[in-house]
Design an enzyme around this catalytic site. Structure first.
Site, PDB file in Angstrom:
ATOM      1  N   SER A  84       0.818  -1.091   0.245  1.00 12.09           N
ATOM      2  CA  SER A  84       0.014   0.040  -0.213  1.00 12.09           C
ATOM      3  C   SER A  84       0.912   1.162   0.087  1.00 12.09           C
ATOM      4  CB  SER A  84      -0.772   0.051   1.202  1.00 12.09           C
ATOM      5  OG  SER A  84      -1.470   1.198   1.438  1.00 12.09           O
ATOM      6  N   TYR A 117      -1.642  -1.111  10.543  1.00 14.97           N
ATOM      7  CA  TYR A 117      -2.034  -1.320   9.046  1.00 14.97           C
ATOM      8  C   TYR A 117      -0.729  -0.843   8.351  1.00 14.97           C
ATOM      9  CZ  TYR A 117      -3.973  -1.244   4.413  1.00 14.97           C
ATOM     10  OH  TYR A 117      -4.314  -1.494   3.335  1.00 14.97           O
TER      11      TYR A 117
HETATM   12  N1  LIG Z   1      -9.078  -0.537  -1.062  1.00 12.93           N
HETATM   13  C1  LIG Z   1      -7.879   0.136  -0.842  1.00 12.93           C
HETATM   14  O1  LIG Z   1      -7.793   1.334  -1.031  1.00 12.93           O
HETATM   15  C2  LIG Z   1      -6.352  -0.409  -0.479  1.00 12.93           C
HETATM   16  C3  LIG Z   1      -5.197   0.396  -0.912  1.00 12.93           C
HETATM   17  C4  LIG Z   1      -3.993  -0.067  -0.675  1.00 12.93           C
HETATM   18  C5  LIG Z   1      -3.750  -1.280  -0.400  1.00 12.93           C
HETATM   19  N2  LIG Z   1      -4.983  -2.294  -0.281  1.00 12.93           N
HETATM   20  C6  LIG Z   1      -4.820  -3.678   0.056  1.00 12.93           C
HETATM   21  O2  LIG Z   1      -5.363  -4.397  -0.893  1.00 12.93           O
HETATM   22  C7  LIG Z   1      -5.687  -5.694  -0.098  1.00 12.93           C
HETATM   23  C8  LIG Z   1      -7.361  -6.086  -0.463  1.00 12.93           C
HETATM   24  O3  LIG Z   1      -7.916  -4.932  -0.040  1.00 12.93           O
HETATM   25  P1  LIG Z   1      -9.499  -4.634  -0.409  1.00 12.93           P
HETATM   26  O4  LIG Z   1      -9.738  -3.149   0.093  1.00 12.93           O
HETATM   27  O5  LIG Z   1     -10.030  -5.419  -1.608  1.00 12.93           O
HETATM   28  O6  LIG Z   1     -10.309  -5.263   0.967  1.00 12.93           O
HETATM   29  P2  LIG Z   1     -11.622  -5.988   1.270  1.00 12.93           P
HETATM   30  O7  LIG Z   1     -12.682  -5.518   0.263  1.00 12.93           O
HETATM   31  O8  LIG Z   1     -11.810  -5.897   2.416  1.00 12.93           O
HETATM   32  O9  LIG Z   1     -11.333  -7.601   0.829  1.00 12.93           O
HETATM   33  C9  LIG Z   1     -10.546  -8.308   1.530  1.00 12.93           C
HETATM   34  C10 LIG Z   1     -10.349  -9.606   1.126  1.00 12.93           C
HETATM   35  O10 LIG Z   1      -9.745 -10.613   1.961  1.00 12.93           O
HETATM   36  C11 LIG Z   1     -10.647 -11.601   2.401  1.00 12.93           C
HETATM   37  N3  LIG Z   1     -10.213 -11.887   3.847  1.00 12.93           N
HETATM   38  C12 LIG Z   1     -10.091 -11.173   4.971  1.00 12.93           C
HETATM   39  N4  LIG Z   1      -9.595 -12.009   5.928  1.00 12.93           N
HETATM   40  C13 LIG Z   1      -9.176 -13.089   5.476  1.00 12.93           C
HETATM   41  C14 LIG Z   1      -8.709 -14.190   6.098  1.00 12.93           C
HETATM   42  N5  LIG Z   1      -8.537 -14.021   7.810  1.00 12.93           N
HETATM   43  N6  LIG Z   1      -8.241 -15.194   5.539  1.00 12.93           N
HETATM   44  C15 LIG Z   1      -8.716 -15.283   4.116  1.00 12.93           C
HETATM   45  N7  LIG Z   1      -9.110 -14.394   3.636  1.00 12.93           N
HETATM   46  C16 LIG Z   1      -9.673 -12.974   4.173  1.00 12.93           C
HETATM   47  C17 LIG Z   1     -11.965 -11.148   2.329  1.00 12.93           C
HETATM   48  O11 LIG Z   1     -12.855 -12.152   2.340  1.00 12.93           O
HETATM   49  P3  LIG Z   1     -13.475 -12.952   3.634  1.00 12.93           P
HETATM   50  O12 LIG Z   1     -14.026 -11.786   4.607  1.00 12.93           O
HETATM   51  O13 LIG Z   1     -14.832 -13.643   3.172  1.00 12.93           O
HETATM   52  O14 LIG Z   1     -12.353 -13.870   4.096  1.00 12.93           O
HETATM   53  C18 LIG Z   1     -11.996 -10.422   0.993  1.00 12.93           C
HETATM   54  O15 LIG Z   1     -12.014 -11.191  -0.115  1.00 12.93           O
HETATM   55  C19 LIG Z   1      -5.547  -5.922   1.170  1.00 12.93           C
HETATM   56  O16 LIG Z   1      -4.256  -6.164   1.181  1.00 12.93           O
HETATM   57  C20 LIG Z   1      -5.284  -4.028   1.327  1.00 12.93           C
HETATM   58  O17 LIG Z   1      -4.627  -3.732   2.626  1.00 12.93           O
HETATM   59  C21 LIG Z   1      -6.345  -2.004  -0.325  1.00 12.93           C
END
Ligand SMILES: NC(=O)c1ccc[n+]([C@@H]2O[C@H](COP(=O)([O-])OP(=O)(O)OC[C@H]3O[C@@H](n4cnc5c(N)ncnc54)[C@H](OP(=O)(O)O)[C@@H]3O)[C@@H](O)[C@H]2O)c1
Length: 279
Positions: free
Chosen positions: A161, A175
């Protein structure tokens, strides 16, 4: 000289994406599916995974591909969970994998001065999933990813990130530190994995709408963050998917140990408009 269709191709590759059921993970999954890869998505909620896998089938069919898409249910925040996932993914993909995307992540934040009983819980949850899980899962998958073909190495893509590169104002200390750690781990593991002809890179997204970022959005609205981002908008499916295709294809075969910012310029600092700027 390769034409773009072969230079950036991921056709027939087998790809495992943690957290592939929604958000950025699903954006990656749909891009791979649209381009002919066989995608395995993993997460905890089976209902959400089932719907997402159905969507992947529709996306690949709409783009003229006949691909196999599977989903695996499990919690990947422990070493055991990662080892089970690697074994199941190997079985589902004929004993090998071409690409592993360590995308699943969790966030947690509280004002620094608050003496909360949730601090241990929050810190552990974030480090377990964002740092330890990519390490354990990559370790468990390295034999599946090893490639005999120097022109086509196996690929590991970690999702970091922009907040792991430049401290930002939201009180998400665990985080932000976890994302700095995964960037560093990416560089360390790239050297270890090169022995098996596997690349290891990270994508460092800026702000992308998702369930997670909607929670972080309590500190600022999506609109405000878009306006403060130097390129004037939030990230989308093509921004995320395009970076993953590059790192997974022939175009990225000699790239390893890199942190690829895909953030509309946010790494340089969000452009916060001062109250008297218009005066
Ligand atoms: N969105 C942003 O602006 C942003 C920016 C920078 C980086 N990121 C990074 O991008 C990645 C995805 O983020 P996102 O924003 O798409 O988040 P999200 O919408 O919350 O999706 C998270 C995913 O991870 C799964 N997950 C969560 N806990 C888990 C566990 N213990 N075991 C297995 N699967 C699990 C969730 O499914 P379940 O809950 O069903 O397990 C879901 O599929 C992350 O690493 C985040 O830090 C996001």
């Amino acid at each position: 000289m390769s034409a773009i269709s072969s230079l950036f191709s991921v056709a027939s590759k087998s790809v495992l994406i943690t957290g592939g059921s929604r958000g950025i993970g699903l954006m990656f999954a749909k891009t791979y599916a649209a381009n002919g890869a066989n995608v395995t998505i993993a997460a905890r909620s089976e209902d959400v995974l089932r719907e997402a896998a159905k969507e992947l089938g529709e996306v690949s069919a709409a783009n003229g591909h006949e691909c196999k898409h599977t989903y695996l249910v499990g919690d990947s925040s422990s070493r055991e969970g990662c080892e089970e996932l690697a074994a199941a993914a190997g079985e589902a993909n004929g004993g090998s994998l071409d690409v592993l995307v360590n995308n699943a992540g969790a966030a947690w934040g509280e004002p620094f001065a608050r003496k909360s009983g949730r601090m241990n819980w929050g810190f552990d949850k974030v480090l377990d999933l964002n740092v330890k899980a990519p390490f354990y899962l990559t370790h468990a998958c390295m034999d599946l990813l090893a490639s005999p073909d120097r022109a086509e190495p196996g690929r590991v893509i970690n999702v970091g990130s922009v907040v792991g590169l430049t401290p930002q104002s939201a009180p998400t200390h665990a985080y932000d530190a976890s994302k700095a750690a995964i960037h560093h781990l990416t560089k360390k593991m790239s050297v270890d994995l090169a022995e098996r002809n596997i690349t290891c890179n990270a994508i460092a997204p800026g702000f992308v709408p998702s369930k997670m970022s909607a929670q972080l959005g309590t500190y600022a609205s999506f609109d405000d963050i878009a306006k403060q981002t130097p390129l004037g908008r939030l990230g989308n499916e093509d921004d995320m998917g395009g970076a993953a295709l590059y790192l997974s294809s022939k175009a990225g075969a000699w790239v390893t140990g890199v942190i690829l910012n895909v953030d509309g310029g946010a790494v340089g600092g969000l452009q916060i408009k001062l109250a008297d700027e218009d005066e």
